[in-house]
Design a protein around this motif. Sequence first.
Motif, PDB file in Angstrom:
ATOM      1  N   ASN A 109      19.027 118.415  25.416  1.00 41.11           N
ATOM      2  CA  ASN A 109      17.971 117.794  24.598  1.00 41.11           C
ATOM      3  C   ASN A 109      17.840 118.422  23.211  1.00 41.11           C
ATOM      4  O   ASN A 109      16.730 118.488  22.661  1.00 41.11           O
ATOM      5  CB  ASN A 109      16.616 117.823  25.321  1.00 41.11           C
ATOM      6  CG  ASN A 109      16.558 116.804  26.436  1.00 41.11           C
ATOM      7  OD1 ASN A 109      17.164 115.738  26.339  1.00 41.11           O
ATOM      8  ND2 ASN A 109      15.853 117.132  27.510  1.00 41.11           N
ATOM      9  N   HIS A 110      18.958 118.846  22.652  1.00 45.95           N
ATOM     10  CA  HIS A 110      18.953 119.273  21.255  1.00 45.95           C
ATOM     11  C   HIS A 110      18.999 117.997  20.412  1.00 45.95           C
ATOM     12  O   HIS A 110      20.008 117.293  20.392  1.00 45.95           O
ATOM     13  CB  HIS A 110      20.174 120.152  20.976  1.00 45.95           C
ATOM     14  CG  HIS A 110      20.145 120.830  19.645  1.00 45.95           C
ATOM     15  ND1 HIS A 110      20.266 120.130  18.455  1.00 45.95           N
ATOM     16  CD2 HIS A 110      19.999 122.149  19.295  1.00 45.95           C
ATOM     17  CE1 HIS A 110      20.213 120.989  17.449  1.00 45.95           C
ATOM     18  NE2 HIS A 110      20.045 122.213  17.928  1.00 45.95           N
ATOM     19  N   THR A 111      17.909 117.704  19.716  1.00 45.93           N
ATOM     20  CA  THR A 111      17.747 116.404  19.067  1.00 45.93           C
ATOM     21  C   THR A 111      18.798 116.146  17.996  1.00 45.93           C
ATOM     22  O   THR A 111      19.373 115.055  17.928  1.00 45.93           O
ATOM     23  CB  THR A 111      16.342 116.292  18.450  1.00 45.93           C
ATOM     24  OG1 THR A 111      15.368 116.609  19.445  1.00 45.93           O
ATOM     25  CG2 THR A 111      16.085 114.871  17.948  1.00 45.93           C
ATOM     26  N   GLN A 114      22.045 115.289  19.523  1.00 49.05           N
ATOM     27  CA  GLN A 114      22.071 113.919  20.042  1.00 49.05           C
ATOM     28  C   GLN A 114      22.345 112.919  18.922  1.00 49.05           C
ATOM     29  O   GLN A 114      23.145 111.991  19.084  1.00 49.05           O
ATOM     30  CB  GLN A 114      20.736 113.609  20.722  1.00 49.05           C
ATOM     31  CG  GLN A 114      20.530 114.387  22.013  1.00 49.05           C
ATOM     32  CD  GLN A 114      19.131 114.237  22.586  1.00 49.05           C
ATOM     33  OE1 GLN A 114      18.181 113.942  21.855  1.00 49.05           O
ATOM     34  NE2 GLN A 114      18.990 114.459  23.881  1.00 49.05           N
ATOM     35  N   ARG A 141      18.339 108.394  22.469  1.00 50.31           N
ATOM     36  CA  ARG A 141      17.762 109.621  23.029  1.00 50.31           C
ATOM     37  C   ARG A 141      17.108 110.457  21.931  1.00 50.31           C
ATOM     38  O   ARG A 141      16.017 111.010  22.122  1.00 50.31           O
ATOM     39  CB  ARG A 141      18.840 110.424  23.746  1.00 50.31           C
ATOM     40  CG  ARG A 141      19.330 109.755  25.028  1.00 50.31           C
ATOM     41  CD  ARG A 141      20.116 110.728  25.888  1.00 50.31           C
ATOM     42  NE  ARG A 141      20.676 110.055  27.052  1.00 50.31           N
ATOM     43  CZ  ARG A 141      21.370 110.663  28.001  1.00 50.31           C
ATOM     44  NH1 ARG A 141      21.585 111.975  27.919  1.00 50.31           N
ATOM     45  NH2 ARG A 141      21.865 109.994  29.019  1.00 50.31           N
ATOM     46  N   ALA A 142      17.794 110.558  20.785  1.00 50.28           N
ATOM     47  CA  ALA A 142      17.204 111.310  19.678  1.00 50.28           C
ATOM     48  C   ALA A 142      16.004 110.577  19.105  1.00 50.28           C
ATOM     49  O   ALA A 142      14.994 111.199  18.734  1.00 50.28           O
ATOM     50  CB  ALA A 142      18.256 111.543  18.587  1.00 50.28           C
ATOM     51  N   GLU A 144      13.916 108.642  20.655  1.00 46.19           N
ATOM     52  CA  GLU A 144      12.768 108.792  21.555  1.00 46.19           C
ATOM     53  C   GLU A 144      12.111 110.155  21.410  1.00 46.19           C
ATOM     54  O   GLU A 144      10.949 110.322  21.775  1.00 46.19           O
ATOM     55  CB  GLU A 144      13.213 108.559  22.997  1.00 46.19           C
ATOM     56  CG  GLU A 144      13.538 107.088  23.285  1.00 46.19           C
ATOM     57  CD  GLU A 144      14.213 106.874  24.623  1.00 46.19           C
ATOM     58  OE1 GLU A 144      14.651 107.890  25.237  1.00 46.19           O
ATOM     59  OE2 GLU A 144      14.320 105.707  25.045  1.00 46.19           O
ATOM     60  N   ARG A 145      12.844 111.100  20.850  1.00 51.73           N
ATOM     61  CA  ARG A 145      12.295 112.432  20.597  1.00 51.73           C
ATOM     62  C   ARG A 145      11.774 112.554  19.164  1.00 51.73           C
ATOM     63  O   ARG A 145      11.428 113.637  18.716  1.00 51.73           O
ATOM     64  CB  ARG A 145      13.365 113.495  20.862  1.00 51.73           C
ATOM     65  CG  ARG A 145      13.787 113.561  22.335  1.00 51.73           C
ATOM     66  CD  ARG A 145      14.970 114.509  22.535  1.00 51.73           C
ATOM     67  NE  ARG A 145      14.632 115.877  22.172  1.00 51.73           N
ATOM     68  CZ  ARG A 145      13.984 116.726  22.947  1.00 51.73           C
ATOM     69  NH1 ARG A 145      13.592 116.338  24.160  1.00 51.73           N
ATOM     70  NH2 ARG A 145      13.719 117.950  22.559  1.00 51.73           N
ATOM     71  N   GLY A 146      11.726 111.405  18.456  1.00 52.06           N
ATOM     72  CA  GLY A 146      11.084 111.365  17.146  1.00 52.06           C
ATOM     73  C   GLY A 146      11.989 111.579  15.954  1.00 52.06           C
ATOM     74  O   GLY A 146      11.501 111.741  14.828  1.00 52.06           O
ATOM     75  N   HIS A 147      13.307 111.576  16.146  1.00 55.11           N
ATOM     76  CA  HIS A 147      14.240 111.779  15.039  1.00 55.11           C
ATOM     77  C   HIS A 147      14.272 110.524  14.168  1.00 55.11           C
ATOM     78  O   HIS A 147      14.668 109.451  14.626  1.00 55.11           O
ATOM     79  CB  HIS A 147      15.629 112.076  15.602  1.00 55.11           C
ATOM     80  CG  HIS A 147      16.613 112.565  14.584  1.00 55.11           C
ATOM     81  ND1 HIS A 147      17.133 111.741  13.599  1.00 55.11           N
ATOM     82  CD2 HIS A 147      17.178 113.793  14.389  1.00 55.11           C
ATOM     83  CE1 HIS A 147      17.978 112.434  12.867  1.00 55.11           C
ATOM     84  NE2 HIS A 147      18.031 113.679  13.312  1.00 55.11           N
ATOM     85  N   GLN A 151      15.995 106.856  14.721  1.00 59.29           N
ATOM     86  CA  GLN A 151      15.180 105.634  14.836  1.00 59.29           C
ATOM     87  C   GLN A 151      15.726 104.545  13.914  1.00 59.29           C
ATOM     88  O   GLN A 151      15.831 103.377  14.304  1.00 59.29           O
ATOM     89  CB  GLN A 151      13.721 105.960  14.516  1.00 59.29           C
ATOM     90  CG  GLN A 151      13.051 106.810  15.587  1.00 59.29           C
ATOM     91  CD  GLN A 151      11.695 107.354  15.183  1.00 59.29           C
ATOM     92  OE1 GLN A 151      11.350 107.383  14.004  1.00 59.29           O
ATOM     93  NE2 GLN A 151      10.916 107.795  16.155  1.00 59.29           N
TER      94      GLN A 151
END
Length: 319
Positions: A109-111, A114, A141-142, A144-147, A151
């Motif tokens: 989970n390193h944004t 990803q 995946r990135a 969804e983690r706010g990158h 997006q």
Amino acid sequence: MGRWGSLKARPAMAARPAVRLLGGYMKNTLRVLVCLFCLWAPAVLAQETPPPSSAAAATGPDPKVLEKALKGDAEAQYALATAYGKGEDGAPRDHKAALTWFLKAANQNHTEAQYDLGMFYMFSEETGARSASEGVKWFRRAAERGHVGAQNAVAAAYASGEGVDKNYQEAMKWWRKAADKNSAEAEFNIGYSYLMGEGVDENDAEAFKWITLSAQQNFTEAQYMLGRLYLEGIGTAADLPLSVKWFHEAAKKRHAGATMMIGDAYIEGRGVPQNRTEAFYWYSLAVEIDETYKAEKDELRETISPRDQVEVQKRLMNR
């Protein structure tokens, strides 16, 4: 003098100032270009053919970073992947090795890993694993983690149908998430979507609002499009001087279309004094950026005196 028509093919706009045609083919081309704006290969993807000196300069990755990476440190794994991707910090340029280490970091989970992994799957020819669908998976995946970049990338994929089924509504969802973080790319794409009625109901006022926000953040394509909106009075009152102002902002960053539009303005006297010699200067600048405009420049040249042509050439050489 070239392709004339309105930005949007609507009968009610027939009386507005003539501008370069943006018909169906050009609309689709612009959409693809805009959608892929955030998908250009990043710096982590080194050139496919390294300079001759790069192999000799590679002594191996930093032993301390390698040791941490082998022990499962995600940050070290990402640093190692980046070094292999760029061919720096002692590591040889090796996209397959980079992919391996990006995967290890991304699975923790390193944004950023990803996001870069998505770029590798989208663009790297050397890995033999190029896959748009796999790229979108990691972008998501990135995202969804706010990158923000991810997006925009997910939105671009949905809007262009790259790696997923084309879905403008889904594209708008992700652009709005990026716009919430003040992404100029996302703001422009939301505005363009309102302009063309893609994923949302066509709404010129909303298009003008979002494109303005993006242009104010120095996004080149938005500055060009804002010039078009002011020129035609789409979503706002027509304002020819403001139109030229925004074309100038985009032209400063070598936007060929904006540069040609400034030349057009001088030909027609739209927001500036009519001056065909000045138009020829701007056409010449545009051709330096994009040679497809050469025929229009050559046609205009026939109406300019030899003396004025020489003066334009002097300006071009001395700028």
